[in-house]
Structure formats: C-alpha cells, structure tokens
Design an enzyme around this catalytic site. Structure first.
Site, PDB file in Angstrom:
ATOM      1  N   HIS A   1      21.182 131.334   2.750  1.00  0.00           N
ATOM      2  CA  HIS A   1      22.016 131.260   3.604  1.00  0.00           C
ATOM      3  C   HIS A   1      22.751 130.127   4.209  1.00  0.00           C
ATOM      4  CE1 HIS A   1      24.515 133.297   6.779  1.00  0.00           C
ATOM      5  NE2 HIS A   1      23.631 134.120   7.143  1.00  0.00           N
TER       6      HIS A   1
ATOM      7  N   ASP B   1      27.278 133.297   2.977  1.00  0.00           N
ATOM      8  CA  ASP B   1      27.211 134.178   4.131  1.00  0.00           C
ATOM      9  C   ASP B   1      26.869 135.702   3.818  1.00  0.00           C
ATOM     10  OD1 ASP B   1      29.632 131.983   5.657  1.00  0.00           O
ATOM     11  OD2 ASP B   1      27.250 131.997   5.975  1.00  0.00           O
TER      12      ASP B   1
END
Lengths: 327, 327, 450
Positions: C423, C427
């Site tokens: 992450h 995204d």
C-alpha cells in the site's frame, strides 16, 4: 730612476699604489680562502688565481668605471680588480646574506652587476657570448662602454670561443677577449692541448688583432690591453690579448698537481707578479720598500677584517631558498 | 574582427612591440631579407632595419649567449632558432646561463629574453627537425615555457613573453602556423600561467598542447555525436602552469586524458598526470588517467610513418572512450 | 606462501554465504578446479571450486556457519606452512592474516617476490578514487558492489546505483560494529534480526543486548531443535522483511473458470505435441495476469530505495515449493510468450527449482509473482509480497460452487484469487481495477487475443 716606466694613457702614476694593493688583496684573499678550505671552514670548491694577479689587475686597470667584464671560474682576482670588496666576497664564500650573491652563488658565481662585473662563470667558455651580447647592448644603445672578457687557455678550445669571436668580429663589437694562459687546463698542459704556440694567433682567423703580453708583468699587461680597449671603444671591433702567466696553486682545492714538477713551479715563482711589480715601482721611485710593506700590511688587515665581517654576517633563512628564481 | 594566421599573429606581436620599445630586437639565422626559415619575420627588416632584425651567422651557441648578455645589460632580445631541435646547441646558454644567472647572483640582474622556435612534426623534415623537446626546458627552474595553439593566443602570449623579465622559451608548432583565428588589431597581453578552456564539457577532460589542441577539438566534435561531452583545456604555458583550471575540470568530469606530441616517455603529460594525482582532484578520478604522446622513436621521414609516430584524432577518440568504459 | 580461500560474492545482493558442507578435510590435497565446499546464498546453492593447488591447511568455518562475503574461509598452501589460528576476517579491509614469521619463509618471499603478487594478502577491491570517495561518503563497502569497469573495476556510478537500489534494511543487516558482531555471536543473536540504531541502521552493541531474548522456560520434554539456517533462514528473513516493511492489503475475489477449463481441454493436445508438457491452469493464469499487467502498468512496479520503478517488461515469478523452502523462478517477458512457450518455461523452471539447478539470473528481475496453492484445499489466502516487487497474486483451488447465472442457481468451477499489494506504492482502487480486469480476462479468455 734607472728607466722611464711606460704607462698606458688610461693609467695614472698615482693609481699604481692602489693597483699594488689590489694585487696583495687578491693574494691574501685567496690564501685565506685556501686555508679555510683546507680547514673545512667553508664548503664547496674554489679555484685560486695565485700567481696570476697581474693579468687581472693590469687588464682591468685600463678600463673606465662604465666598462664591463665577464669573468671565469677562477675569478676572485677579476672581481677585486673591478672594485668588489673583500667583505662581500668573503661573506659570499661563507654563504652569508651579506655576500655578493646572498650566499647563493659561492666562489664560482660572484657577480657585481652594478660595478660592471657581469659575473664569474662555472661553465668553461660560458662568458664569450655573454660578453659579446653585453658589447652588443653598448653598440646598439650607444652607451660607449667596452667589455673585457676573461678566459683561460682551456676555454679557447670550446666551440663557443669560435662562434662568439666570429660573431663579435663581423659585428665589430666593443669587446676584448683576454686570455689568461696559465699553462694548464685543469691538468692538461697547454702544449698538449693546443697545436700552436700562441693562442693569440687564433685572432688571424677572425681578422682581428692578437697580441701576446707578459701576464706576470702588470705593466706589460696594461699596455697591451690598452690598445685593444682603445680600438674597441673606437668601434673597430674586438681583439685577443694573451697574457702568459702561471697558476701557482692547483686547479681546485683537491689537486695533487701530479702533472707538473716542483722545479717548474719554482722557476715561475722567481717571476712572481707582485714581487716584479714592487721591484719596478721601487726602482722607479714610485714608493719605498717601507711604503710597499705598509700597503701589504694594509691589504692583509683588510682581508683579516673581511673574515670577521663574514663570520659575523647572518646565514640566509630557508625562505631565501625559493627567492630570486624569477624576476 | 579580422582573421590572422598564427604566423602573422607572431609577426604582428613582435612588430607592435618593436614599435613601442627600442630595446626589443630580433636576432637569428636568415631572419633578414630571407624572412626566416618559416617566413615569420618576412618584411620586418624593411621596417626595422638590419640593426634590429639581426641576421646572425649559423652559431646557435653564440647567438643564444649573445642574447643572454644583451638581456643582462638592458636589451630585450628575441632570439629565433630555426628549428627547436637546435636547442641542443643553444642549451648551455639557456640552461646554465639564462635560467640561473638571477638566482646565482642572489637576485641581482635579470635576463628578459624570448627564444622563439618552431617545433613539432608533420612537415616531413624527419628526425633532426621535427622534435618536441619542451619538457626539457620545462624541467629547468628559471625558464618559462610557452606553447600557444592559436593565432589569438600566440599574439597575446608573445607580448606577455617579451614584456616578461625572465627568459621565456616560446614554442611555435609548425602545423599551427597556417591556422587562423580572430585576432584583435591592437596589442594585448595574455598572462603567462593562465590556461584556456577551448571547449567546455562534462564527461572527460582533455589537456592538450600545441597542435594537439586542434586534434583534440576535432576528436571532441566526433565524440559529441555519440553524446560524449569532452572538455578541452589548453594550458598554453607549461611554466608557469595553471594547474588549478585543470584540477577544477577533473573534479567536474572525473576523467583525464593528457595529449601532447612530444614523446610520451618523460613528456610533460607525466607532470600534469602527477599533479592531478597529487591534487584534491584525485578523489574525483573515476578512471585511470590516460596519457597520449609520441612514440619513443625519432620522427621518421615517410609520411605515413611520421603520422603514426604521434597521436592522431582517432587515438584521442579511443582514449576518451576507454576512460569511459565505452569501447 | 598460503593462499586465501574466501567466501565469493555470487550475486549483487549477496551479503553472506551459508557453508553447507566441506568436500575436503584439513590436510587433504586440493587441485585447481576441485570443489572445496558448498555454500548457499539468498538465491542459490553452489559448489566453490579451488583456485589453487596445494594442501587444505585450514578451515575456519563449519557446516551451517554463515560467512560474510570476502571473509577468509580457509587457506591452501604447502604442508607445514603457517596460517593464522583464528579466522582473519574480511579480505583486504583491516584484519590481515598474521604473516608467517619464520626466516625461511621470508627468504622465500624475497626470492619469489617478482612473480608473487600479494595474493597472500586479501584480494583488494578494484575501484576508482571517485568510487572510493562516494563509498566512503555513503558508508558502503566496495566489496559488496559489482564493478562495471574492466576487470570488475568499481566506478562512481556503480556505487551510486548500488546505494540507491539496496534497501535500507538490507544494508543495515550487513552493517554492524565489530563489537556488536562479537557480542551477537557470543549471545547467539542473529544480527539480521536486530534493528540498528546507528546511521543507515548500523548495529551497535547496545542494539544487540536489547534484542537479546530472555531465556525460554525449560521444558520437561526436550523438543527437537534445528538451527534455522540455509534456505529456511533466507525465506524467513525475506518474509519478515516484506511483512514488516510493506503494508500489505489483500483483495479477494472469485473467478468463474468455465471458459478457461474448456480452453485448457482444447489446448492440452496441441501444447503437449509441441512441447511435451501438459498445459496447466497456472500457465493460463500467468498469461492472463501478464495481459492484465500490461494494461495496468501501475501494478507492475517495484520500490527501490526512494524510487518507484515502473517496469516495461513483465517478468512473472512463480513460487515453487521445495522440501525445505521456497524458490521463485522468473519467467521473463511472460506477456510476449504464447501458452505453449509459457508451459515449457514454467515446467522446466519448476523442475530446475526442485533439482537445485536454477541459476541466479533465472531467479532475478521479477516484476510480479504468482503463488498457486490450487492443488490444495485452499480457497483463498493472503500471500506475502516478494520484494522488491509490489504485488503478488495468490491462487486458490477451483471448486464447483452454486452461483447465480441469469436468475438460475448453477454449479460453476469457481477459483478463489487474492491479490496482496504494497500500500506504500499501490492504492486500493487501482489494485481492485487490476483484479477486476484479470477476472474479466479469465472469464472471457478470448480477450487474450485482443
């Protein structure tokens, strides 16, 4: 007065005492230097002109102050005769800052450019062309001075001798080449190294006068050089004067003189130039024996004092090492 | 601005100086009506007369010594040696006299002279007329050594050399004589000891002298096509040497190639390489320093052999790529 | 004069090698080219061959010992020659071996000096002054850097690219003060497990002591204990590193494989005819994944230092289970290969992995990894990212499940998939888009022709 002493026009009778003193200054200076070298008090090497004082003093006696000289590796006499102080010279040999070269030149490179002494030279034959160049300046700038170029019998065998004499002769440069033929180029007897009797004869190949004088006779030397100086000053070009003399000491400080005999040395000693000069001057009534002795003592004292001066002078600092390389 | 050849620029610098300063004169072989071996002094005798454009006998030892003597007594002689190879004959006067007189005399006297001489190969003149011996002279404390590569530099540096109070050896590369560049009409001086960045770049620094500056610029142009940006520096004077400019450049590029025509062994490139290795630029070196110089061979006569004896454009291109690991 | 045997650096990321076994005893004679010992690196097992003829005079390390690269492992020389008693440490840095002091040998040294290069000395790194300066400034060891210049000379650019690619943690693992190393060894603490508090994660003694585990309570029945070493340890380190540095997010989905099942059936014969291998779902999934990655270049990325590197090439790693660990052979340019070629590549890579014959370059440069546990009763799982890649696809089993199709409940071969992504660099939405696209491709594999 048994004979009339013939002096050249450039030399006055009143100056003779001073010339006599110069002879002794040279003698005492060099004997002192010899002693110090022997004792290891000064280092390096030195070339002594003991026995040759007359050729130095006699030749320079006819010069004017503005005239210049180039000297050789055996140049103490030339320096003193051209007006150098024994203080400055002794200090130079001691390597002190008060020496003529601030202690950087030593015996072989003493120069006094202000007094017209363009310097002694460690390269045999190194002075010929420099003298010609200095004479060229005189000619081009019309400064009226002449240059006296001292050289030895050995140097006359260098190529530069030929090149410079040819050049000086074609350009009629005001230069007098004075050969102090002291019979030896280091150990080489002149008779073995040169195939003619008189080096002065070489002048013929340049179309200039060549004359032999008695180099142990200060008067004969000055008279011979006088004509050559006049000729040069008049724009008639160079001459060679050969002063026959004798190197009483060895070539340099470490010379056993195996190449010559004691007998030969003794024979020349009979014609010691200082003794000869004194005899003539007493005979001519120019001074008395007593006065001669006094001059000698004065000269000795002056040399003694120069030793004190030198010893008391400062050594150069290491900063001086890198100074004076470039103007 | 008008263009002049290198040869004309040298002549103009001398003429302008001679109009300004009566003490400046030229001496050398065949420099009079003949105009010098390469025609540099052509027409000058008509303007300045035979007194100041002085044709000499073929006597390199005498004329070099004469220049020293004249300089020592107030003139500012320019000596032309027909080929720099003849330095061997003038060597004693330059090395033992000119370079040392001031130092030996403790800072008294100066020798403001310029020895101009054509150097280098490329004319088919073979072994005794094609050498590049500048490293010899650069080795001698007391001499300055100048090696201009362009007409502009030649004029400015020659004025600086004539105005300098020290003996300056001024090397003129024969193949540069016909090169042209913009040269101002008025007199100007380029200080001795100031390098010139002939081309800016970021990848590799080339330090080149004389004709090798031109070859390096050619090589740089070729390399530019491959995206390699070379900086070309011409030190212009070997003594004094502007090492700082080279250091800064090497700090930028991290790579150094030194190019001269003189034989690589013992050549001045070794000096530059060593200075860089000793300098703060060392920590920025990202490849071994490369030296290109002449092969250790006398310059041969045959044109192809002659070319092969000295570095060419392709050698420079290869050397640059080698330092970049791009071969 | 005894010659050093040292731990070779076999890949650009190798810091230490684990000594797996010796083939020679001290006193054995050794010839040039004979295998001396076997080591394991983070990528590979390899036999290290001798560069010298002579007698194996000394072995400083035993099996399972970890030896930093360039450290002296032993000496080869003539019988009776003296060698240091304890390991002399790194070649060419500080700890030089005690030089033999007997007058005879020093005499020999003088006689043979001209030919005898200082090979008795640790091998020095060939590097330019500029490379050395930058290495000094960035506190990296030149020995770790592969040089691009002639004879492996390290240039400034090599150091710069090394320091930007090597992750901070990787460099911290290799960097510890000598005292910290000593204490760690004495206490049995692995330096790799310690977070250093010094510059660039350098480990000090205090860090080691802090990390020292309290003594485990003694148990009545002693459990079997095996030192975690070799590949196990490497897998452990890499998993830990990935899990601790990359914030993992896993997206799950189910894919209707009815079209793929049909397609595979039709391809089985032709592919086998061409390659000798039977095509499996893995290759079809790989093909579809490559296809999707081409459409979603923002997933085909890796984090190198501070830079996000977006790869043009699609090199897909395939996790292969081994008896004692895990290897990930990489199928290069998977997007440009047809299913037959992919089948051949995947099968041979799998075989090589199992037989330990994979070369380092067959395991490097991956941009994405697939881990297939579909042969087990696993529906979905959370795969751990194979760094420096940024995403990994986990494949579960294909299981017939009732699903609603056009208002009817029917049984369909459903396959669970899980996409884990880092992450920090990817995204949720783009990852979800990628997974959605992959699902679409597999549900309509004709898209692969697009």
């Amino acid at each position: 007065m048994t004979q009339k002493l013939k002096l050249p026009p450039q030399v006055k009778e009143t100056e003779l005492r001073e010339l006599y003193k110069q002879m002794w200054l040279i003698r005492f200076f060099e004997e002192k230097v010899d002693e110090f070298f022997a004792k290891g008090m000064i280092h390096g090497t030195t070339h002594l002109s003991v026995g040759q004082e007359a050729s130095a003093v006699g030749a320079i006696a006819v010069l004017e102050d503005k005239d210049k000289i180039t000297s050789t590796h055996r140049g103490h006499g030339h320096c003193i005769a051209k007006g150098a102080t024994v203080n400055g010279m002794m200090a130079e040999l001691f390597g002190r800052t008060t020496g003529y070269c601030k202690g950087k030149g030593g015996s072989m490179h003493i120069a006094d450019v202000d007094k017209g002494n363009l310097g002694a030279n460690g390269i045999v034959g190194g002075g010929f062309a420099i003298a010609a160049g200095a004479a060229l300046t005189s000619q081009m700038k019309k400064e009226g001075y002449v240059v006296l170029c001292f050289f030895g019998d050995g140097a006359s065998n260098e190529g530069s001798f030929h090149e410079a004499l040819n050049l000086a002769s074609i350009w009629k440069l005001p230069v007098i080449f004075i050969c102090e033929n002291n019979q030896y180029g280091m150990s080489g007897p002149v008779k073995e190294m040169i195939n003619i009797e008189d080096i002065a004869d070489r002048a013929a190949s340049y179309g200039i006068p060549g004359k032999v004088v008695d180099g142990n006779d200060v008067f004969d030397t000055m008279n011979g050089v006088s004509e050559a100086v006049e000729r040069a000053r008049n724009g008639e070009g160079p001459s060679i004067i050969e002063a026959k003399t004798y190197r009483s000491k060895g070539h340099s400080k470490s010379d056993a003189k195996k190449y010559r005999t004691r007998e030969e040395e003794k024979e020349w000693l009979l014609r010691d130039p200082i003794k000869l000069m004194a005899e003539v001057m007493i005979e001519e009534g120019i001074f008395t024996q007593q006065e001669a002795d006094q001059i000698k003592a004065d000269a000795k004292k002056e040399v003694e004092e120069s030793v004190e001066f030198a010893k008391n002078s400062p050594e150069p600092t290491l900063d001086a090492l890198m100074e004076d390389i470039y103007a | 601005m008008r263009e002049l050849t290198y040869l004309e620029a040298v002549r103009e610098a001398m003429s302008q100086e001679m109009r300004e300063n009566e003490d400046v004169f030229i001496l050398g072989e065949d420099i009079g009506v003949y105009g010098g071996a390469f025609g540099v002094t052509r027409g000058m005798i008509e303007e300045f007369g035979p007194e100041r454009i002085r044709n000499t006998p073929i006597s390199e030892a005498a004329i070099s010594g004469t220049a020293v003597g004249a300089a020592l007594t107030g003139m500012r002689p320019i000596l032309e040696l027909q080929f720099s190879d003849f330095m061997t004959i003038a060597m004693d006067n330059m090395v033992n006299q000119a370079a040392k007189i001031r130092y030996m005399y403790g800072g008294k006297g100066k020798v403001p002279m310029v020895l101009r001489t054509p150097a280098g190969s490329g004319t088919g003149a073979a072994a005794q007329h094609s050498q590049s011996l500048e490293a010899w002279m650069a080795h001698i404390p007391g001499l300055k050594v100048v090696q201009p590569s362009t007409a502009y530099d030649a004029k400015g540096l020659l004025k600086a050399a004539i105005d300098d109070d020290n003996p300056v050896i001024f090397y003129e590369h024969k193949l540069c004589y016909r090169t042209k560049s913009d040269v101002p009409e008025e007199a100007y001086s380029i200080p001795l000891g100031k390098a010139d960045i002939k081309k800016e770049g970021t990848d590799v620094t080339i330090v080149a002298t004389a004709i090798m500056v031109h070859k390096s610029l050619e090589a740089a142009e070729e390399l530019e096509k491959e995206g390699i940006h070379v900086e070309v520096i011409d030190p212009r004077t070997l003594v004094p040497l502007d090492i700082e400019t080279i250091v800064q450049s090497v700090k930028k590029t991290g790579r150094l190639v030194v190019v001269h025509e003189a034989v690589k062994r013992g050549g001045f490139g070794g000096e530059i390489a060593s200075l860089i290795a000793e300098s703060e630029a060392f920590d920025y070196l990202d490849a071994p320093i490369k030296r290109l110089g002449g092969k250790a061979v006398p310059i041969p006569y045959n044109p192809e052999l002659e070319k092969a004896a000295v570095p060419g454009v392709s050698d420079i291109v290869t050397a640059v790529k080698e330092t970049l690991n791009r071969l | 004069m005894p010659k050093e045997i040292f731990m070779p650096k076999l890949s650009s990321t190798m810091q230490v090698g684990t000594l797996l076994q010796w083939f020679k005893e001290e006193g054995d004679s050794v010839e040039v080219g004979e295998p001396l010992f076997e080591i394991m690196t983070d990528k590979i097992n390899i036999e290290v061959e001798s560069y010298e003829d002579g007698i194996l005079l000394k072995r400083y390390f035993e099996e399972d010992d970890e030896v930093p690269i360039n450290h002296v492992v032993g000496y080869i020389g003539e019988a009776g020659e003296e060698v240091p008693e304890s390991p002399p440490g790194e070649s060419g840095v500080s700890n030089k071996p005690d030089s033999p002091k007997s007058p005879e040998s020093s005499e020999q040294q003088t006689e043979t000096a001209p030919q005898e290069q200082p090979s008795e000395q640790p091998e020095k790194v060939r590097a330019t002054p500029a490379a050395r300066r930058v290495a000094r400034e960035r506190e990296v060891s030149l020995a770790e850097i592969e040089g691009s210049g002639p004879k492996g000379r390290v240039h400034q650019a090599d150091v710069e690219s090394f320091t930007t690619t090597a992750s901070a943690a990787a460099s911290s693992a290799s960097s510890a003060t000598p005292l910290a190393q000593k204490v760690a060894k004495a206490e049995g603490v692995e330096l790799q497990d310690i977070a250093g508090s010094g510059p660039r994660g350098k480990i000090y003694r205090a860090d080691v002591e802090k990390a020292k585990q309290p003594e485990a309570a003694s148990q009545t029945v002693p459990a079997k204990r095996v030192k975690m070493a070799g590949m196990r340890k490497i897998v452990a380190d890499r998993m830990l590193h990935s899990k601790t540095t990359a914030p993992h997010v896993t997206l799950n989905s189910e894919i209707d494989m009815v079209e793929v099942v049909a397609m595979r059936k039709r391809l089985l014969d032709p592919v086998e005819k061409q390659t000798g291998y039977r095509i499996s779902y893995t290759e079809i999934i790989m093909k579809a994944t490559a296809h999707a990655l081409k459409r979603h270049p923002n997933i085909n990325i890796s984090l190198e230092g501070n830079e996000i590197v977006q790869h043009d090439a699609v090199h897909i790693g395939l996790a292969v289970a081994l008896e004692d660990g895990l290897l990930v052979p990489v199928i290069k340019d998977a997007d440009r290969k047809g299913l037959a070629e992919l089948t051949a590549d995947c099968k041979s890579a799998g075989q090589k992995a199992k037989s330990g014959k994979l070369k380092p370059d067959e395991m490097s440069e991956g941009t994405f990894t697939i881990s297939n546990l579909g042969m087990y009763a696993v529906d979905t799982f959370n795969p751990v990212i194979n760094q420096p890649e940024s995403a990994i696809l986990g494949i579960g089993r294909i299981n017939e499940k009732p699903v609603g199709v056009d208002g009817q409940i029917v049984l369909r071969p459903m396959m669970g998939v899980s996409l884990s992504f880092d992450h920090r660099v990817i995204d949720g939405a783009p990852a979800a888009a990628f997974l959605t696209d992959l699902k679409a491709i597999l549900e309509n594999p004709l898209e692969l022709l697009m």
